[in-house]
Design a protein around this motif. Structure first.
Motif, short mmCIF file in Angstrom:
data_model
loop_
_atom_site.label_atom_id
_atom_site.label_comp_id
_atom_site.label_asym_id
_atom_site.label_seq_id
_atom_site.Cartn_x
_atom_site.Cartn_y
_atom_site.Cartn_z
N GLN A 165 54.00 156.13 114.00
CA GLN A 165 52.55 156.00 113.89
C GLN A 165 52.08 154.72 114.58
OE1 GLN A 165 51.63 156.35 109.68
NE2 GLN A 165 50.87 158.43 110.05
N SER A 166 52.86 154.25 115.52
CA SER A 166 52.47 153.07 116.26
C SER A 166 52.64 153.35 117.75
CB SER A 166 53.35 151.89 115.84
OG SER A 166 53.29 150.88 116.81
N TRP B 108 32.76 154.64 94.99
CA TRP B 108 34.05 154.47 95.65
C TRP B 108 33.90 154.54 97.17
CZ3 TRP B 108 38.17 152.78 93.32
CH2 TRP B 108 38.50 153.15 92.01
N PHE C 30 36.74 154.31 100.64
CA PHE C 30 38.15 154.20 101.03
C PHE C 30 38.25 154.34 102.54
CE2 PHE C 30 42.12 156.21 102.30
CZ PHE C 30 43.06 155.41 101.67
N GLU D 248 33.08 159.91 96.12
CA GLU D 248 33.83 159.00 96.97
C GLU D 248 33.59 159.33 98.43
OE1 GLU D 248 38.21 157.07 96.69
OE2 GLU D 248 38.15 159.24 96.61
N ALA D 249 33.52 158.29 99.26
CA ALA D 249 33.44 158.47 100.71
C ALA D 249 34.70 157.85 101.31
CB ALA D 249 32.21 157.78 101.25
N THR D 250 35.37 158.59 102.16
CA THR D 250 36.59 158.04 102.78
C THR D 250 36.57 158.28 104.28
OG1 THR D 250 38.00 160.01 102.66
CG2 THR D 250 37.87 158.69 100.69
N SER D 251 37.28 157.43 104.99
CA SER D 251 37.43 157.63 106.43
C SER D 251 38.81 157.17 106.82
CB SER D 251 36.38 156.81 107.19
OG SER D 251 36.56 155.44 106.96
N HIS D 252 39.40 157.80 107.80
CA HIS D 252 40.63 157.24 108.32
C HIS D 252 40.84 157.51 109.80
CE1 HIS D 252 42.92 160.99 107.00
NE2 HIS D 252 43.32 160.86 108.23
N VAL D 253 41.57 156.58 110.37
CA VAL D 253 41.93 156.69 111.78
C VAL D 253 43.43 156.81 111.86
CG1 VAL D 253 41.98 155.47 113.98
CG2 VAL D 253 39.94 155.37 112.55
N ASP D 254 43.92 157.79 112.59
CA ASP D 254 45.36 158.01 112.68
C ASP D 254 45.76 158.09 114.15
OD1 ASP D 254 47.88 158.87 111.12
OD2 ASP D 254 47.74 160.37 112.72
N ILE D 255 46.82 157.40 114.49
CA ILE D 255 47.38 157.55 115.83
C ILE D 255 48.88 157.73 115.70
CG2 ILE D 255 45.66 156.29 117.18
CD1 ILE D 255 47.42 153.82 116.92
N GLY D 256 49.50 158.33 116.68
CA GLY D 256 50.94 158.49 116.64
C GLY D 256 51.47 159.06 117.92
N ILE E 249 27.10 156.46 100.17
CA ILE E 249 26.82 157.50 99.16
C ILE E 249 25.92 157.00 98.04
CG2 ILE E 249 28.90 158.85 99.64
CD1 ILE E 249 30.21 157.61 97.18
N ASN F 117 46.39 152.72 110.79
CA ASN F 117 47.83 152.67 111.10
C ASN F 117 48.27 151.32 111.64
OD1 ASN F 117 47.93 155.34 110.58
ND2 ASN F 117 48.57 155.98 112.61
N SER G 80 41.40 153.79 105.93
CA SER G 80 42.80 153.47 106.22
C SER G 80 43.00 153.27 107.71
CB SER G 80 43.70 154.61 105.75
OG SER G 80 43.40 155.80 106.44
N TYR H 186 52.16 164.86 116.06
CA TYR H 186 53.15 164.07 116.81
C TYR H 186 54.52 164.04 116.14
CZ TYR H 186 51.01 160.77 113.54
OH TYR H 186 50.50 160.18 112.42
N HIS I 192 46.85 156.92 104.16
CA HIS I 192 45.65 157.63 104.56
C HIS I 192 44.92 158.29 103.38
CE1 HIS I 192 45.87 156.89 108.72
NE2 HIS I 192 46.83 157.72 109.02
N LEU J 280 29.04 158.61 107.68
CA LEU J 280 29.25 159.04 106.30
C LEU J 280 27.91 159.31 105.59
CD1 LEU J 280 32.25 156.76 105.34
CD2 LEU J 280 32.23 159.25 105.18
N GLU J 281 26.85 158.64 106.03
CA GLU J 281 25.53 158.91 105.43
C GLU J 281 25.14 160.36 105.68
OE1 GLU J 281 26.23 156.20 107.08
OE2 GLU J 281 25.55 154.48 105.89
N SER K 190 27.23 162.62 103.61
CA SER K 190 26.79 162.61 102.21
C SER K 190 25.57 163.49 102.03
CB SER K 190 26.43 161.19 101.76
OG SER K 190 27.52 160.34 101.88
#
Lengths: 448, 463
Positions: free
Chosen positions: A71-72, B60, B62, A46-54, B87, B66, B64, A337, B339, A123-124, A127
């Motif tokens: 978180q906004s 897969w 994924f 699995e490949a995942t990514s996330h962006v978080d702000i807060g 991948i 906010n 996310s 935060y 997330h 992500l490449e 990987s």
């Protein structure tokens, strides 16, 4: 990647807070982007990514504290956060130990904490790195099932306070880990290896994969050992998690100064041999645990914690420093935060000794070589009773079979008092921590 | 929000995904920390965002965000698809899921008193009442702490099977910690309560069973002794029993660890691996801290029997682990927040009741150890080696509890320990509300058991 503006929402919150007649306040906002490659079973899955702000707000009124976060960064949400924190500060009660929050200080920037290659990582590439780690494991032996992954992140943050603190932070991090599991009938050979740093060049995924596989194969044929008292030789992976991290955590912040840890009474006391020296240094260039400023905007600085076996100081944030009427040592840790500010060590560096690991083993008639364990004590009493997760029996100066279902028990301060040898070699973790191998004279073990 | 999630799923399908899931997550948290008679910190937070998960070409992806705007969610969809494609050349573990019938439902768990309707001032007053009794229990009480938290979690799952479910779950929890001191000797007592419940949990607290109990425990541990070391028969209370079941067998039965070769019982299905007395169930439908109706893949939850009369009969499943192990998913996939992708998690895990009294369980033990109260545990599932740290213990001598012991832990091997369970009580209790960590994600769970006996297990000791 779009440019993220953290200054404007923080300034907005500061302006709103200025209208409420609070005694002190600070506002912290952060942005992070992370990439993860998950390894499960036969390989990458699995490949995942996330962006978080807060954004988080701490407000003090009459020595009471209110905290709120969201978180906004939208104006309406910031307004809600500010109003809640203000209301909570009014509803909370005076903490007699609270003396205020720090003012501004200037410090030279710690270099090498942000790596452009990680900021722009795809992500490449992630990987490809994960694949290389798996291939290195398979070069040792094929047929394992795996658990592990690759993780990289880019963090930006901004802190501003009513006392004039205004500091920004930008960091990157990258980590790899893998646990190969080999099976031969009902026998299992498994182990774990990891590496982490600020940049891609700071980690060695091939070494991680190869080492994990070699260690896993060594675990076949593990046996139980009878109860007894024996010397322990803790490799750097175990000495750090069992001895030094626990001691420095117990010397940190309000729990230490309020007499709530096993180390509260250790100031100016001998805890280990004269050869024991421990430094905490959050200013090491390119280290994961380094920062120019701590979580309250106080400059980081090197701090000698143990010298000639004697504890010299606690590790303070402004709150614990205020209780003892001393200056903060720059060890405030802000947990993002959400508003909580504690205290804790940064890069822990233990002075190397003059033994080699080979000598330590050779001079042991019967003992345990601990390759992985967290002998975590009860932080209040200091007593521990923990499993040796991975280790080997030593007999007549030679490493024999791996052990299983073996526990160690005692008091953590007895482990320090029992330090007999410290190795001259060791391992650097995260570009900053340095832990040597440590031989402890005698530890009570529970087994068969 | 539901319309937006539906549109994103349709867009995902039109862009070549074979499976697309859009999950909205929102959590509102309020907490109060009391220390030595002072409500030091009141805090509140809102977590909110969307997680998108896709399968493209058998892989897969994924991502996310906010920001709940259409533009931001579409960017997350693009990132998730890009992740799966990234991948393609490297993946060896194929993404494969069971196709399930769609569910369309909304579930709102009722509470008697909504915590968000109770003012901070009123909550503080009640916390101080509960704390005061512990603080004034003895002059050996050094420090007292109360941590209160109420949480409302709202999850909406929308996926390309046509599933659209929303679940709103309130949880309230409260913990009391007491440090007692005598000379240089310091000890801790701890009590915790939590459930899918409202503020009525706090209003209904009897201090005798909560803060006073924690204080009594801390003070009594001052005169307790270090445990003996070696291999002993042990009798565990429902809290230690719950921890044991969770660590020794629960994690090993998680389908993702099974298909990935990380479980010691992965090849033991339908085999007798425990004593006849052992029946283990994971039941999300029970109203305990790990309760839910739909998991985070939108699958309706059912009770899962893991072990029946000592025979392994079931694993816990996500859509993926069910496909790879040839089973039906029964709702065990959950994610900490938007997330994270859902992974297989326990819910409320317990050993089913037997028919013995505690006295009967103890009576034929010449020398053993009675373990009470759980602190924490962990397992290396691939090796089946687990550790459980307990709060306090007593020596068992000729069937009686005698010397009080402190700082005790047990370590065991799953396949040995389960066979050594030789007596099971009738007094099942679920008393372990908390958070379980796995793969970097925390999740609400509960666990319990009746009193039971393990005939031989390693006890970590210092004498």
């Amino acid at each position: 990647m779009a440019e993220v503006d953290l200054v404007t929402p923080v300034e907005k919150a500061m302006r709103m807070l200025s209208r409420f007649n609070m005694d002190f306040y600070d506002v912290f906002a952060s942005y992070s982007r992370s990439l993860n490659i998950s390894i499960l079973g036969k390989g990458i899955n699995e490949a995942t990514s996330h962006v978080d702000i807060g954004i988080g707000v701490r407000v003090f009124k009459n020595k009471g504290m209110g905290v709120a976060f969201s978180q906004s960064l939208e104006v309406n949400d910031i307004e809600t956060v500010v109003k809640r924190a203000v209301g909570f500060a009014r509803a909370s009660q005076p903490d007699p130990y609270f003396k205020g929050i720090p003012g501004p200080s200037k410090a030279p920037e710690v270099p090498g904490l942000c790596d452009d290659e990680v900021v722009n990582l795809t992500l490449e590439t992630a990987s490809q790195i994960s694949k290389e780690m798996i291939e290195a494991a398979e070069s040792v032996r094929r047929g394992a099932m795996y658990f592990g992954g690759f993780n990289a992140g880019h963090v930006k943050a901004y802190l501003k306070s009513s006392t004039g603190v205004s500091v920004g932070l930008e960091k990157t991090y990258v980590s790899v880990n893998i646990q190969p599991v080999y099976r031969e009938g009902d026998d299992v050979g498994s182990s774990y290896e990891f590496d982490y740093g600020i940049s891609l060049s700071a980690i060695n995924p091939q070494w991680v994969g190869k080492t994990a596989a070699e260690k896993a194969i060594e675990q076949f044929g593990s046996k139980k050992v009878e109860s007894g008292s024996m010397p322990l030789i803790l490799l750097p992976e175990a000495s750090g998690t069992s001895l030094f991290s626990n001691l420095l955590a117990a010397l940190s912040g309000e729990s230490a100064v309020k007499g709530r840890t096993f180390a509260s009474g250790l100031l100016n006391k001998q805890v280990g041999p004269e050869s024991l020296e421990v430094l905490d240094d959050g200013t090491i260039p390119g280290a994961v645990a380094s920062n120019t400023y701590d979580g309250e905007g106080v400059p980081r600085r090197p701090l000698k914690v143990v010298e000639r076996g004697v504890v010299l100081t606690f590790l303070h944030n402004s709150y614990s420093a205020g209780i003892m009427n001393v200056e903060s040592t720059g060890h405030a840790i802000r947990g993002g935060y959400s508003g909580y500010v504690g205290a804790g060590p940064s890069n822990i560096r233990v002075k190397p000794g003059d033994s080699t690991l080979e000598e330590m083993i050779a001079e042991t008639r019967r003992g345990i070589l601990v390759t992985r364990a967290s002998l975590v004590p009860n932080m209040v009493s200091g007593e521990f009773s923990s499993t040796i997760d991975e280790g080997f029996l030593i007999e007549n100066g030679e490493k024999k079979h791996p052990v299983k279902n073996l526990m160690a028990g005692g008091h953590i301060l007895d482990l320090f008092r029992g330090i007999e040898l410290i190795s001259k070699e060791g391992r650097v973790f995260g570009g900053g921590h340095f832990f040597p191998a440590v031989k402890i004279r005698e530890v009570k073990l529970s087994g068969e | 929000m539901k319309d937006l999630l539906g549109k994103i799923v349709q867009k995902g399908l039109s862009e070549g995904t074979s499976f697309c899931e859009a999950r909205y997550f929102e959590e509102r948290v309020n907490s109060i920390s009391v220390e030595n008679g002072i409500a030091r910190v009141l805090s509140s937070g809102i977590l909110r965002g969307i997680g998108i998960r896709v399968i493209v070409g058998g892989h897969w992806g994924f991502a996310s965000t906010n920001i709940p705007s259409r533009e931001s969610i579409e960017k997350a969809l693009e990132d998730a698809i890009g992740g799966a494609k990234s991948i393609t050349s490297f993946a060896r573990e194929e993404a494969r899921i069971v196709e399930v019938k769609p569910s369309i439902d909304t579930v709102v768990h009722d509470v008697k008193i909504n915590p968000e309707d109770v003012s901070p001032e009123e909550k503080v007053k009640r916390m101080l009442e509960l704390e005061r009794d512990a603080r004034t229990f003895s002059d050996r009480v050094k420090d007292t702490f109360i941590s209160y938290r109420d949480i409302v979690t709202r999850v909406i799952v929308c996926n390309s099977f046509g599933t659209l479910v929303e679940e709103v779950t309130p949880r309230t929890s409260i913990y009391c910690r007491v440090i007692a001191k005598e000379g240089e000797n310091m000890q801790e007592g701890f009590e915790g309560l939590g459930n899918v419940i409202g503020y009525e949990l706090v209003e209904g607290i009897n201090v005798e069973d909560f803060s006073l109990k924690a204080a009594r425990k801390a003070v009594s541990l001052l005169s307790a002794h270090p445990p003996p070391r070696g291999t002993y028969p042990v009798v565990v209370d429902p809290r230690v029993g719950g921890l044991f079941i969770h660590e020794a067998i629960g994690h090993n039965s998680e389908g993702d660890l099974v298909f990935s070769g990380q479980s010691i019982i992965s090849d033991k299905m339908h085999q007798k691996i425990a004593s006849q007395l052992v029946t283990i169930i994971d039941d999300p439908t029970r109203r305990n801290y790990g309760h839910f109706i739909y998991d985070h893949e939108g699958v309706k939850a059912k009770p899962h029997v893991i072990m029946k009369d000592g025979v392994l009969v079931g694993f816990l499943h996500s859509l993926e682990s069910a496909a790879k192990l040839g089973c039906e998913p029964e709702g065990s996939a959950r994610a900490q927040s938007h997330h994270y992708p859902p992974i297989v998690r326990m819910s409320n895990t317990f050993l089913a009741a037997g028919d013995m009294t505690l006295e009967e369980i103890l009576e034929d033990i010449d020398l053993g150890i009675y373990l009470s109260g759980s602190q924490y545990g962990y397992v290396e599932s691939q090796k089946g080696q687990f550790t459980c740290k307990v709060e306090e213990a007593w020596l068992i001598e000729k069937g009686d509890l005698t010397e009080h012991l402190r700082d005790v832990a047990i370590s065991g091997l799953t396949l040995e320990a389960l066979k050594n369970i030789t007596a099971v009580g009738r007094d099942l209790k679920m008393e372990m509300p908390g958070t379980c960590g796995k793969s970097g994600q925390g999740m609400y769970v509960d666990a319990g058991s009746p009193h039971f006996r393990i005939d031989s297990i390693v006890v970590g000791g210092r004498r």
